[in-house]
Design a protein around this motif. Sequence first.
Motif, short mmCIF file in Angstrom:
data_model
loop_
_atom_site.label_atom_id
_atom_site.label_comp_id
_atom_site.label_asym_id
_atom_site.label_seq_id
_atom_site.Cartn_x
_atom_site.Cartn_y
_atom_site.Cartn_z
N GLY A 374 0.77 -0.95 -0.23
CA GLY A 374 0.07 -0.39 -0.10
C GLY A 374 1.08 1.44 0.16
N HIS A 375 0.36 2.22 0.38
CA HIS A 375 0.76 3.78 0.16
C HIS A 375 1.73 3.48 2.04
CE1 HIS A 375 -1.26 5.22 -3.09
NE2 HIS A 375 -2.45 4.66 -2.32
N SER A 376 2.92 4.32 1.76
CA SER A 376 3.55 4.10 2.58
C SER A 376 3.59 5.43 3.09
CB SER A 376 5.14 3.80 2.86
OG SER A 376 6.23 4.44 3.76
N SER A 377 2.81 5.59 4.93
CA SER A 377 3.07 7.23 5.12
C SER A 377 4.38 8.02 5.50
CB SER A 377 2.46 7.18 6.65
OG SER A 377 3.34 6.57 8.05
N TYR A 378 5.51 6.95 6.02
CA TYR A 378 6.78 7.71 5.49
C TYR A 378 7.09 8.51 4.49
CZ TYR A 378 11.97 7.82 5.48
OH TYR A 378 12.89 7.98 5.50
N ILE A 379 7.23 7.59 2.92
CA ILE A 379 7.33 8.08 1.88
C ILE A 379 6.21 9.65 1.57
CG2 ILE A 379 7.88 7.96 -0.48
CD1 ILE A 379 8.36 5.10 0.15
N VAL A 380 4.90 9.12 1.90
CA VAL A 380 4.21 10.50 1.16
C VAL A 380 3.81 11.40 2.40
CG1 VAL A 380 1.85 10.38 1.57
CG2 VAL A 380 1.90 8.92 0.49
N HIS A 474 0.68 11.26 22.56
CA HIS A 474 0.85 9.58 21.95
C HIS A 474 2.71 9.68 21.62
CE1 HIS A 474 0.78 5.94 20.04
NE2 HIS A 474 1.15 6.15 19.30
N TYR A 475 3.30 10.49 20.33
CA TYR A 475 4.58 9.80 19.45
C TYR A 475 5.62 9.93 20.42
CZ TYR A 475 2.72 9.08 14.96
OH TYR A 475 2.20 8.10 13.83
N TYR A 476 5.06 10.61 21.97
CA TYR A 476 6.33 11.35 22.78
C TYR A 476 6.01 10.46 23.72
CZ TYR A 476 8.97 13.24 26.08
OH TYR A 476 9.95 14.57 27.36
N GLU A 477 5.03 10.08 23.93
CA GLU A 477 4.83 8.64 25.55
C GLU A 477 5.59 7.74 24.80
OE1 GLU A 477 4.32 9.14 28.86
OE2 GLU A 477 4.71 11.90 28.22
N ALA A 478 5.20 6.93 23.92
CA ALA A 478 4.99 5.75 23.16
C ALA A 478 6.57 5.50 22.89
CB ALA A 478 4.41 5.63 22.37
N TYR A 479 6.98 6.57 22.15
CA TYR A 479 8.55 6.40 21.48
C TYR A 479 10.12 7.07 22.01
CZ TYR A 479 5.50 4.24 17.64
OH TYR A 479 4.49 3.11 16.89
N VAL A 480 9.12 9.12 22.30
CA VAL A 480 10.22 9.40 22.82
C VAL A 480 11.00 9.28 23.61
CG1 VAL A 480 11.32 11.86 22.23
CG2 VAL A 480 9.68 11.09 20.37
N ARG A 481 10.27 9.14 24.53
CA ARG A 481 10.77 8.67 26.37
C ARG A 481 10.85 8.14 25.89
NH1 ARG A 481 7.44 7.94 31.40
NH2 ARG A 481 8.47 10.43 32.52
N LYS A 482 10.52 6.17 25.64
CA LYS A 482 11.48 5.63 26.00
C LYS A 482 12.66 5.28 25.33
CE LYS A 482 6.82 2.79 26.95
NZ LYS A 482 5.59 2.33 26.33
N VAL A 483 12.65 6.71 24.54
CA VAL A 483 14.51 6.08 23.60
C VAL A 483 14.49 4.80 22.67
CG1 VAL A 483 17.16 6.92 24.18
CG2 VAL A 483 15.42 7.63 25.95
N GLU A 484 12.86 4.73 21.78
CA GLU A 484 13.37 3.89 21.32
C GLU A 484 11.80 3.62 20.38
OE1 GLU A 484 11.49 -0.91 22.23
OE2 GLU A 484 11.56 0.59 24.31
N CYS A 485 12.37 4.74 19.47
CA CYS A 485 11.48 5.08 18.04
C CYS A 485 11.99 4.14 16.80
CB CYS A 485 12.17 6.42 17.51
SG CYS A 485 11.93 7.90 19.73
N TYR A 486 10.55 3.01 16.41
CA TYR A 486 11.49 1.90 15.96
C TYR A 486 10.10 2.43 14.88
CZ TYR A 486 7.41 0.45 18.04
OH TYR A 486 5.65 -0.22 19.16
N GLY A 487 10.45 1.08 13.29
CA GLY A 487 9.31 1.24 12.23
C GLY A 487 9.10 2.51 11.12
N THR A 488 10.54 3.36 10.94
CA THR A 488 10.20 4.05 9.69
C THR A 488 11.37 3.16 8.53
OG1 THR A 488 10.34 6.18 11.59
CG2 THR A 488 10.73 6.32 9.23
N PRO A 489 12.22 3.05 8.21
CA PRO A 489 12.54 3.58 7.47
C PRO A 489 11.56 1.73 6.75
CG PRO A 489 14.09 3.89 8.78
CD PRO A 489 13.18 3.64 9.30
N LEU A 490 11.98 1.30 5.39
CA LEU A 490 10.60 0.39 5.24
C LEU A 490 11.66 -1.05 5.20
CD1 LEU A 490 8.65 2.28 2.32
CD2 LEU A 490 8.28 1.92 5.35
#
Length: 674
Positions: A374-380, A474-490
Amino acid sequence: MVNIAILARNLNQENTLYQAASEEGLLVSTCWEQQKALSGISTIKKRELKITLENLLHTRWSGVIKIELSKKGENPRYFLPAFLYGRNRGEVPQRVENQFPRIRKEQDCPSSPEWMIRADRISHPAAIIFDEGNIWGIAASSYFIMDEGEKKQWQPDRVGSFYQYAGFGCSYLVEVEQVQEKLCYTLGYENAPWLFVDSHHIKERASMSEQNSFTIEAGERISIVLEVYEGKAESELAVHTILKDIYIKYHQKPRVGDTIEETVKLMSGAVAKDCWEEDKMMYAAQVFETEQEGCYRYNELGSFSWTNGLSVAVPQLIAAIRIRDEEIRKQALECIHGIISGSMNERSGFPYTAYTEGHWSNHGWWFDLMETSGHSSYIVGQGIYYLLKAYEYEKRLMDCDREEWLAYAEPIIEYMEGSKNQDHEYPYIWSETTGAGLEYDSFSGTWCLAAIAYYSYLTGEKHYIRGLIESEAHYYEAYVRKVECYGTPLDTSKAIDSEGILAYIRAMKYLYLLTKDEKYLDHMRDGLYYEYTFKFIYNVPIQVAPLSKVGWSSCGGSVTSTCNPHIHPMSSSIVDEMLFYLERRADNYIYTRMLDTIGWGCQCHNTYEKEYDYGHRGWMSERFCYSEGLLTENYPTGEPSSTWFCLMPWAVGSILEGLAGDYWERRNKESNTY
């Protein structure tokens, strides 16, 4: 208080077990220095652990010495910068396309309860554990030198010839329902239980050899120092406090390269001359030399953004405006026009992401690496952000109002916002038939956050602000604050990465401008600090050409992810965001790391013909191999290469965006620094 064990494994030992160093004929003594509180925070303290090793044997001793520190724990989260974050997603299914190291109680490739790596695999010479409000860690030199005939740990101000790498490691052991958490530092090194060359090339633990051994002559005495950190912490964000302290001790500047003006002119000129395909109105993603002088082989890999498309055209446009090159600007505008005039999927309301064999689709080079099509939110999302940036620069600097670009972006932004789930998270993938969100659980949606915030700022539209605030929380609490950002490059199967945070940092700039809420500057800082965990603070003693022979510096370059172990230039694109923060708050850490980023970007291209053993002046690839990772390219002789022998315009675009943006206007032109 941590427990200490000094262990050893000799070169001739057939099994992989470590035993007490004293049983190997090594006399060990340890000494703790007085504790000191870290600057600006009293809850975390540091003290030095001095260790002396003396060979009591009448013969040389060779092998690996392991200094192991341990504590009883509850729920340890591990941080070996650029290599391992938390459990490296060991909590989720691991039977995916791309493999990367994970932590689990059981050993089942790619997971293991224990890891050992050569020290140049991590961006900071450190290993840290956060465990339910407690934090502790170690730091030490990443390699040893010969200084006046003695083996000593490297320091930035110490002169000597390279002798041997050190190593770092960690383990997660459960013994009778009691968690035992360990960190280790090694003289010599092992890659255990596996060496991940890349996500598809995994080597078993190698036999001990002279290559990875540390030698102590008969009667020789070796002294080493570890910094040991211990304290209380509210969250994983305290990792940054320790890494800032480590940066002060181990920082080296990147080598001096071209000036900013020369870098921008050379690189943008090379892309315009050697990558542009006039008949297709697009840039080739890779340009390889052939045996015939002046003839090239193209790997087109057309895309909406990310590895081609708008991520190339827009930085080229900005560079052309800065250096007043109308031909390069014309090319960039043609590319932008070609993309937005032909890429839209009317069924879904989103643009297709890939251009192959003369038509648009979502079947890019990454297609078979995905779980869902499908369409990737990263690329779009990234592409729309770049289109808006082109709009701003054309209007602000060239007095050209490209209203059709805003008109193109407007309905896409509306669809983006309407596709969020109940967590206020944007999809990872949209359906190409309905535009519905098909898959979530990914930080890649922060590119939608950045694009919508940018659009709201440029147009004065207030309709999306509430939704932006909800999504950011949401993004801050679920990812940034945990120092664990995942799932961007395809191409990483949702590994923890450094690419998505670049979108989040951009989004914080515009959320702050829209709301004037200081919280978003705080979050921008936390995002920058997270990105810096992937950014090297010193210059690795590269052992593989061409990087080894040109004096290339790793400091200032960021590792792409815990799955793809190479440095690429994407993080160089956010110089303006660092500058934006510094114009509002004093932060010497961000300031010096901005200078590292700028300096790194000015020394990665050919300043003369075939400086990197390929290409012309201004040519640069995306791949810089700082360690044993991704050494999959070879010279014609069969010898490994530490870079890719091709010109890659998206990589150039990242450097151009950082150097030719707002920083171009504000820098001191005499010194090339801010």
